[in-house]
Design a protein around this motif. Sequence first.
Motif, PDB file in Angstrom:
ATOM      1  N   ILE A   1      10.933   2.769 -40.862  1.00 15.52           N
ATOM      2  CA  ILE A   1      11.418   3.809 -39.954  1.00 15.52           C
ATOM      3  C   ILE A   1      10.641   5.107 -40.155  1.00 15.52           C
ATOM      4  O   ILE A   1      10.271   5.783 -39.201  1.00 15.52           O
ATOM      5  CB  ILE A   1      12.934   4.012 -40.140  1.00 15.52           C
ATOM      6  N   ASP A   2      10.359   5.427 -41.420  1.00 19.23           N
ATOM      7  CA  ASP A   2       9.587   6.635 -41.711  1.00 19.23           C
ATOM      8  C   ASP A   2       8.216   6.617 -41.038  1.00 19.23           C
ATOM      9  O   ASP A   2       7.689   7.654 -40.668  1.00 19.23           O
ATOM     10  CB  ASP A   2       9.382   6.782 -43.227  1.00 19.23           C
ATOM     11  N   SER A   3       7.643   5.434 -40.908  1.00 18.62           N
ATOM     12  CA  SER A   3       6.280   5.370 -40.369  1.00 18.62           C
ATOM     13  C   SER A   3       6.247   5.168 -38.848  1.00 18.62           C
ATOM     14  O   SER A   3       5.178   5.109 -38.260  1.00 18.62           O
ATOM     15  CB  SER A   3       5.501   4.252 -41.059  1.00 18.62           C
TER      16      SER A   3
ATOM     17  N   ASP B   1       2.708  -1.166 -26.996  1.00 17.90           N
ATOM     18  CA  ASP B   1       3.216  -0.593 -28.235  1.00 17.90           C
ATOM     19  C   ASP B   1       3.875  -1.667 -29.080  1.00 17.90           C
ATOM     20  O   ASP B   1       4.185  -2.760 -28.604  1.00 17.90           O
ATOM     21  CB  ASP B   1       4.212   0.530 -27.935  1.00 17.90           C
ATOM     22  N   LYS B   2       4.098  -1.288 -30.345  1.00 14.02           N
ATOM     23  CA  LYS B   2       4.728  -2.231 -31.252  1.00 14.02           C
ATOM     24  C   LYS B   2       6.211  -1.869 -31.373  1.00 14.02           C
ATOM     25  O   LYS B   2       6.540  -0.717 -31.664  1.00 14.02           O
ATOM     26  CB  LYS B   2       4.035  -2.122 -32.611  1.00 14.02           C
ATOM     27  N   VAL B   3       7.058  -2.836 -31.113  1.00 11.14           N
ATOM     28  CA  VAL B   3       8.498  -2.582 -31.200  1.00 11.14           C
ATOM     29  C   VAL B   3       9.049  -3.299 -32.425  1.00 11.14           C
ATOM     30  O   VAL B   3       8.859  -4.507 -32.574  1.00 11.14           O
ATOM     31  CB  VAL B   3       9.229  -3.095 -29.933  1.00 11.14           C
ATOM     32  N   ILE B   4       9.695  -2.545 -33.313  1.00 13.91           N
ATOM     33  CA  ILE B   4      10.261  -3.199 -34.488  1.00 13.91           C
ATOM     34  C   ILE B   4      11.736  -2.853 -34.649  1.00 13.91           C
ATOM     35  O   ILE B   4      12.174  -1.746 -34.355  1.00 13.91           O
ATOM     36  CB  ILE B   4       9.532  -2.812 -35.797  1.00 13.91           C
TER      37      ILE B   4
ATOM     38  N   ILE C   1      11.866   6.771 -32.454  1.00 18.22           N
ATOM     39  CA  ILE C   1      13.013   6.029 -32.966  1.00 18.22           C
ATOM     40  C   ILE C   1      14.099   5.915 -31.900  1.00 18.22           C
ATOM     41  O   ILE C   1      14.409   6.876 -31.201  1.00 18.22           O
ATOM     42  CB  ILE C   1      13.577   6.726 -34.218  1.00 18.22           C
ATOM     43  N   ILE C   2      14.634   4.700 -31.806  1.00 15.85           N
ATOM     44  CA  ILE C   2      15.755   4.477 -30.893  1.00 15.85           C
ATOM     45  C   ILE C   2      16.967   4.052 -31.718  1.00 15.85           C
ATOM     46  O   ILE C   2      16.859   3.217 -32.614  1.00 15.85           O
ATOM     47  CB  ILE C   2      15.400   3.429 -29.820  1.00 15.85           C
TER      48      ILE C   2
ATOM     49  N   ALA D   1      10.514   2.235 -33.450  1.00 16.90           N
ATOM     50  CA  ALA D   1      11.483   1.552 -34.316  1.00 16.90           C
ATOM     51  C   ALA D   1      12.867   1.635 -33.702  1.00 16.90           C
ATOM     52  O   ALA D   1      13.301   2.693 -33.245  1.00 16.90           O
ATOM     53  CB  ALA D   1      11.488   2.194 -35.692  1.00 16.90           C
ATOM     54  N   ILE D   2      13.540   0.493 -33.681  1.00 16.12           N
ATOM     55  CA  ILE D   2      14.923   0.451 -33.214  1.00 16.12           C
ATOM     56  C   ILE D   2      15.789   0.252 -34.447  1.00 16.12           C
ATOM     57  O   ILE D   2      15.625  -0.727 -35.178  1.00 16.12           O
ATOM     58  CB  ILE D   2      15.106  -0.671 -32.184  1.00 16.12           C
TER      59      ILE D   2
END
Lengths: 260, 207
Positions: free
Chosen positions: B39-41, B28-31, B45-46, B5-6
Amino acid sequence: MTVTKRIIPCLDVDNGRVVKGVKFVNIKDAGNPVEVAKRYNDQGADEITFLDITASSSNRKTILSVVEKVASQVFIPLTVGGGIKSLDDIRSLLNSGADKITINTSAIHNPDLISDASESIGNQCIVVAIDAKRKTSGSTNPSWEIYTHGGRNPTGIDAIAWAIEMEKRGAGELLVTSMDKDGTKEGFDLELMKSINENVNIPIIASGGVGNLDDLYDGIAIGKADAVLAASIFHFGNYTIQEAKEYLTNKGINMRVTNE
Amino acid sequence: MKTIAIIDYGMSNLNSVVKAIEYVAPNDKVIISSDQKVIDSADKIIFPGQGAAKNCMQSILERNIKNLIIKNSADRPFLGICMGMQVLMENSDENNGTECLGLIEGDVKKFSSSKKNNIKIPHMGWNKIINRTEHPIWNKINQEAFFYFVHSFYVNPKDKSIIIGETKHGEIFCSVVAKDNIIAIQGHPEKSSDTGLQFLKNFIGMK
């Protein structure tokens, strides 16, 4: 050890293709922007600048998809210029993957654009391009006038005063081109670069007139430029960026040379 | 497949970071999100960022994500980039003093510039990060490696043992820290060519 001097190849893009020509004459297709950008990245270019020279405004959106494609494959800073008029233009380019944008004509017509952009987006992505021409030649106190529209229209504005004003308004960097030297291969206008450098404290990119590697050296060593921009010496295969960097390193200039 | 997650808090152009992560972690999955559940899941984290400290903190507070950042940086790999590094500190000298997140003890200072030392601000361009501590984030990266920087302020952590990379721009400053799950870098790995991509790859590989 400190921040290195940069070499920036500049690519003219017309309708989504890289074109090359001398002074807009004999323009010919020089390839796919992604491939050209990749090649320069592999040679060690520190950044890449795209200048959108697409004449027809209906085709101007093409540059956004070019930037998007290049930014997905090449991971060094990308600067884009040409025809930027508004904050929306700036945002679209940044959203497509540009890291910095360069503005000339619109900064002169609407200086608030620079203040607004710097305030809302940050000065790190705002490069002001200054196209300057000597008013008096051979004088002991040279002065320069700035031009708009790719050097066609004089403005009556003094280049040094303009550089100071642009720094105040939030430009993060200045791209200084000498109209007298551009296309001549005689080297940069070193006095111009030096004079601007003495009056501002933001990085300066020297442009216009590079014919050989010594010109790059002089721009940095004598003109005090933080970065040098060149087109033809790289496009026409006279030198690779790697060769330029090796040459400058050997002459004592601090460059990013990677040999991993 | 992992989820990266970004954090989006309206303060930066996230596309460069997204594109670089997609390039190094194609499976990977980037969101991009500021949503708590998303974000919790996430596995990693970026936290990027650019602009001024005050605007950044305002934006974090307005979006009510301060606690989300604090909570999630505690239990999974977390990477702060540029302004995303600076706001992890207790406070910044920028904008006449800005209170920051306080995840790392210390403050944020401005470079001193003068014609004499020929130090320009912003510190813009390629400079070496000297990595001074063994750390998985330095896997396959030379001990002195070039990264791209654009900034006028730098972090000054109290606990010097968390500094894992340093850079010189007039003075020597802390350019990379590692504290528990948090890694933070002042330069832009997403714009630092092969070295930067390796750095991001190393982060993606962290557990």
